[in-house]
Design an enzyme around this catalytic site. Sequence first.
Site, PDB file in Angstrom:
ATOM      1  N   ARG A 112      23.121 -18.686  26.414  1.00 62.39           N
ATOM      2  CA  ARG A 112      23.731 -19.656  27.320  1.00 62.39           C
ATOM      3  C   ARG A 112      25.038 -19.094  27.861  1.00 62.39           C
ATOM      4  NH1 ARG A 112      26.131 -25.590  25.844  1.00 62.39           N
ATOM      5  NH2 ARG A 112      25.421 -26.740  27.676  1.00 62.39           N
ATOM      6  N   ARG A 139      36.478 -26.787  31.251  1.00 64.11           N
ATOM      7  CA  ARG A 139      37.096 -27.516  30.134  1.00 64.11           C
ATOM      8  C   ARG A 139      36.494 -27.093  28.792  1.00 64.11           C
ATOM      9  NH1 ARG A 139      33.202 -31.312  28.746  1.00 64.11           N
ATOM     10  NH2 ARG A 139      31.766 -31.574  30.469  1.00 64.11           N
ATOM     11  N   TYR A 175      25.363 -23.261  32.589  1.00 67.96           N
ATOM     12  CA  TYR A 175      25.956 -24.604  32.636  1.00 67.96           C
ATOM     13  C   TYR A 175      27.176 -24.538  33.541  1.00 67.96           C
ATOM     14  CZ  TYR A 175      27.528 -29.194  30.913  1.00 67.96           C
ATOM     15  OH  TYR A 175      27.909 -30.515  30.811  1.00 67.96           O
ATOM     16  N   THR A 188      29.589 -25.054  22.434  1.00 69.10           N
ATOM     17  CA  THR A 188      30.796 -24.213  22.504  1.00 69.10           C
ATOM     18  C   THR A 188      31.728 -24.412  21.306  1.00 69.10           C
ATOM     19  OG1 THR A 188      31.873 -25.896  23.859  1.00 69.10           O
ATOM     20  CG2 THR A 188      30.799 -24.072  25.012  1.00 69.10           C
ATOM     21  N   ASP A 192      20.093 -34.188  24.723  1.00 68.11           N
ATOM     22  CA  ASP A 192      21.494 -33.780  24.606  1.00 68.11           C
ATOM     23  C   ASP A 192      22.165 -34.354  23.353  1.00 68.11           C
ATOM     24  OD1 ASP A 192      23.712 -32.241  25.384  1.00 68.11           O
ATOM     25  OD2 ASP A 192      24.683 -33.980  26.268  1.00 68.11           O
ATOM     26  N   TYR A 213      37.008 -28.486  21.601  1.00 69.02           N
ATOM     27  CA  TYR A 213      36.914 -29.826  21.017  1.00 69.02           C
ATOM     28  C   TYR A 213      36.420 -29.700  19.578  1.00 69.02           C
ATOM     29  CZ  TYR A 213      31.862 -29.369  21.906  1.00 69.02           C
ATOM     30  OH  TYR A 213      30.558 -28.925  21.917  1.00 69.02           O
TER      31      TYR A 213
HETATM   32  O1  NQM Z   1      25.938 -30.812  25.603  1.00 66.58           O
HETATM   33  C1  NQM Z   1      26.086 -30.489  26.761  1.00 66.58           C
HETATM   34  O2  NQM Z   1      25.144 -30.041  27.381  1.00 66.58           O
HETATM   35  C2  NQM Z   1      27.331 -30.616  27.425  1.00 66.58           C
HETATM   36  C3  NQM Z   1      28.592 -30.481  26.959  1.00 66.58           C
HETATM   37  C4  NQM Z   1      28.980 -29.740  25.770  1.00 66.58           C
HETATM   38  C5  NQM Z   1      28.564 -28.347  25.775  1.00 66.58           C
HETATM   39  O3  NQM Z   1      27.828 -27.929  26.620  1.00 66.58           O
HETATM   40  C6  NQM Z   1      29.025 -27.418  24.733  1.00 66.58           C
HETATM   41  O4  NQM Z   1      29.934 -27.736  23.967  1.00 66.58           O
HETATM   42  O5  NQM Z   1      28.458 -26.329  24.660  1.00 66.58           O
HETATM   43  C7  NQM Z   1      29.662 -31.070  27.738  1.00 66.58           C
HETATM   44  O6  NQM Z   1      29.453 -31.310  28.934  1.00 66.58           O
HETATM   45  O7  NQM Z   1      30.733 -31.327  27.173  1.00 66.58           O
END
Ligand code: NQM
Length: 306
Positions: free
Chosen positions: A125, A131, A158, A78, A258, A50
């Site tokens: 992490r 996704r 996560y 990410t 967050d 994204y």
């Molecule tokens: O911010 C968060 O914890 C969750 C995210 C984004 C994410 O983890 C990332 O882009 O690293 C999500 O569920 O899209």
Amino acid sequence: MTTFEKTPGWLDWYANPSKPHFTPPPGAVDAHCHVFGPGAEFPFAPERKYTPCDASKAQLFALRDHLGFARNVIVQATCHGADNRAMVDACIASNGKARGVATVRRSITDEELQSLHDFGVRGVRFNFVKRLVDFTPRDELMEIAGRVAKLGWHVVIYFEAVDLPELWDFFTALPTTVVVDHMGRPDVSLSIDGPQFALFERFMREHTNVWSKVSCPERLSVSGPRALDGERNAYHDVIPFARRIVEQFPDRVLWGTDWPHPNLKDHMPDDGLLVDVIPHIAVTPELQRKLLVDNPMRLYWTEEVK
Ligand SMILES: O=C(O)/C=C(\CC(=O)C(=O)O)C(=O)O
């Protein structure tokens, strides 16, 4: 200068959050937040899934002060891949008020890891949300975990609740403290006493190195009112889940905004109202102090509590 076009439908962070009614205890830590770019200075990674809006360190620090928090833990998102420069830059600029969680690849050198440590990074992490990332072999992750264990770091994981059974053996073999993002993303439309959440509770009960962030009700809520328009009892379908984890494991929980809330699709919460969720999940001053001060300080500013 690189310019980036946001993912279609992207929701920007809430511009003028209200002042929370809940006053965080002195020294409170927002233990899960991100910085995005700015893209012109810190380009987003080619492999990202994204493209967000910019969310700078100055904007994060302004939010911290506005909400009544003292410190941040900035988690690598990410969209920056394993390029930790934006996060590290924010840690450096914070004057010791921010620590970081990085994403690293097997190719990182010991010198690079040490330098991340010197800049304030205290964890890595591992993201299993399909996704968000491409698959990384488990042996690569385990090797990284073994290396960061020597620095006293922890591993943040996560994942989605439905994937916990398959990931169990890997998670329980990790040699570090393990911090779960957002309670392992339970489906809160299922019973809190059903098998899905029971497995997560068992994970924490049987493995005392496992901690949980009781964060992101705005991501998990199915039917609760949103943190908008003055609602100070938002997302109440998530509250029993978070409250149960806080009360069972008061010394192994963390909380974070967050901010800037990547990938929310239907609304963007008012962060002031999000802070007002805290007294519903940690209902005594002692639980609030552990959640917001004692626990994150033990994990991220160890040298100050010893
Ligand atoms: O911010 C968060 O914890 C969750 C995210 C984004 C994410 O983890 C990332 O882009 O690293 C999500 O569920 O899209």
